[in-house]
Motif scaffolding. Sequence first.
Motif, short mmCIF file in Angstrom:
data_model
loop_
_atom_site.label_atom_id
_atom_site.label_comp_id
_atom_site.label_asym_id
_atom_site.label_seq_id
_atom_site.Cartn_x
_atom_site.Cartn_y
_atom_site.Cartn_z
N VAL A 92 7.07 2.19 59.28
CA VAL A 92 7.03 1.76 60.20
C VAL A 92 8.22 2.36 61.23
CG1 VAL A 92 8.05 -0.41 60.94
CG2 VAL A 92 6.93 -0.04 59.26
N ARG A 93 8.18 2.16 62.61
CA ARG A 93 9.36 3.03 63.52
C ARG A 93 9.56 2.15 64.09
NH1 ARG A 93 9.20 6.20 68.35
NH2 ARG A 93 7.26 6.62 67.31
N LEU A 94 11.04 1.61 64.59
CA LEU A 94 11.68 0.87 65.39
C LEU A 94 12.05 1.87 66.15
CD1 LEU A 94 12.55 -2.28 65.88
CD2 LEU A 94 15.31 -1.98 64.77
N ASN A 95 11.87 1.72 67.46
CA ASN A 95 11.77 2.01 68.92
C ASN A 95 12.77 1.70 69.73
OD1 ASN A 95 11.77 4.67 70.14
ND2 ASN A 95 11.02 3.45 71.85
N ILE A 96 14.12 2.07 69.88
CA ILE A 96 15.51 1.54 70.74
C ILE A 96 14.77 1.71 71.56
CG2 ILE A 96 17.65 0.27 70.75
CD1 ILE A 96 17.57 0.55 67.34
N ALA A 97 14.41 1.12 72.72
CA ALA A 97 15.06 0.97 74.15
C ALA A 97 15.47 -0.12 74.92
CB ALA A 97 13.18 1.22 74.87
N GLY A 98 15.55 -0.32 76.45
CA GLY A 98 16.43 -1.10 77.13
C GLY A 98 15.60 -1.55 78.62
N GLY A 99 16.01 -1.89 79.33
CA GLY A 99 16.83 -1.54 80.06
C GLY A 99 17.61 0.22 79.69
N GLU A 100 18.49 0.49 79.20
CA GLU A 100 19.49 1.05 78.60
C GLU A 100 20.17 1.45 77.63
OE1 GLU A 100 21.15 4.59 76.95
OE2 GLU A 100 19.85 4.75 78.82
N PRO A 101 19.95 1.58 76.63
CA PRO A 101 20.05 0.93 75.31
C PRO A 101 21.27 1.36 74.35
CG PRO A 101 18.69 2.59 74.79
CD PRO A 101 18.39 2.48 76.14
N THR A 102 22.12 2.43 75.32
CA THR A 102 23.39 3.09 74.45
C THR A 102 24.46 1.74 76.01
OG1 THR A 102 23.16 4.98 76.60
CG2 THR A 102 22.57 5.55 74.64
N LEU A 103 24.28 1.18 76.08
CA LEU A 103 25.04 0.19 77.47
C LEU A 103 24.96 -0.89 76.39
CD1 LEU A 103 23.68 -0.22 80.64
CD2 LEU A 103 25.18 1.03 80.06
N SER A 104 24.97 -0.65 74.99
CA SER A 104 24.67 -2.57 74.12
C SER A 104 25.96 -2.06 72.86
CB SER A 104 23.57 -2.15 72.99
OG SER A 104 23.52 -3.53 72.28
N SER A 105 26.59 -3.43 73.32
CA SER A 105 27.55 -3.19 71.97
C SER A 105 27.30 -3.30 71.00
CB SER A 105 28.31 -4.29 73.09
OG SER A 105 27.71 -5.45 72.28
N HIS A 106 26.15 -4.35 70.46
CA HIS A 106 25.43 -3.73 69.35
C HIS A 106 24.72 -2.74 68.90
CE1 HIS A 106 27.44 -7.36 68.94
NE2 HIS A 106 26.32 -8.24 69.67
N LEU A 107 24.47 -1.55 69.97
CA LEU A 107 23.53 -0.01 69.28
C LEU A 107 23.78 0.15 68.22
CD1 LEU A 107 21.02 1.27 70.81
CD2 LEU A 107 22.60 3.01 71.09
N ASP A 108 25.03 0.45 67.85
CA ASP A 108 25.20 1.92 66.70
C ASP A 108 24.86 0.45 65.18
OD1 ASP A 108 26.66 3.07 64.89
OD2 ASP A 108 28.01 1.86 64.50
N TYR A 109 25.14 -1.17 65.25
CA TYR A 109 24.97 -1.71 64.18
C TYR A 109 24.27 -1.84 63.47
CZ TYR A 109 24.68 -6.20 61.68
OH TYR A 109 24.75 -6.96 60.86
N ILE A 110 22.85 -1.91 65.62
CA ILE A 110 21.23 -2.45 65.40
C ILE A 110 20.36 -0.75 64.36
CG2 ILE A 110 18.98 -2.36 66.22
CD1 ILE A 110 20.91 -3.89 68.18
#
Length: 175
Positions: free
Chosen positions: A58-76
Amino acid sequence: MKEITINWHILEACNYSCHYCFAKYQESDRRELHYSKSKINLFLKYVYDFFSKKYDLVRLNIAGGEPTLSSHLDYIIKKAYGFGFKVSIITNGSCLNDDFILKSVPYLSMFAISVDSLDPEINKKIGRVVKGKTLSPVQLIQSLKEVRDKNKNILIKINTVVNTYNCDEDMSVFY
């Protein structure tokens, strides 16, 4: 092996205004879709538990908008990895920095970056510009090198949208 990829758009905000983009996030006041780490945990656990019963990978592909703008990206990324997901991300590359590469790249199985042109003037025409500046090809290639140096097994994928402005451009520098 049965596998599935789940795209999670964690953020509605984007720092670019690409003319062809189907997302109309500027019409929304929302930035991040989840503010609570406990809700992020519940969501990730639920999704992983559900799909891991039916799929080997199971792969979780993180996208956005621009996901690197998220304050929770590292946590996620770290939480998803901890639950057992293979984790990937799609970014426009404009916010890549040493901190992200150091903290998050080791947990990624795939790193996709959207590159529509290596020419700053074409990028401006497309709308891939922030405060009058575009991502330089030298900066982009250096960031990709740092990603590869931090995670030797990571798959790197280059996405592009062919359009009126870049249809004749040679982007073979990535091969």
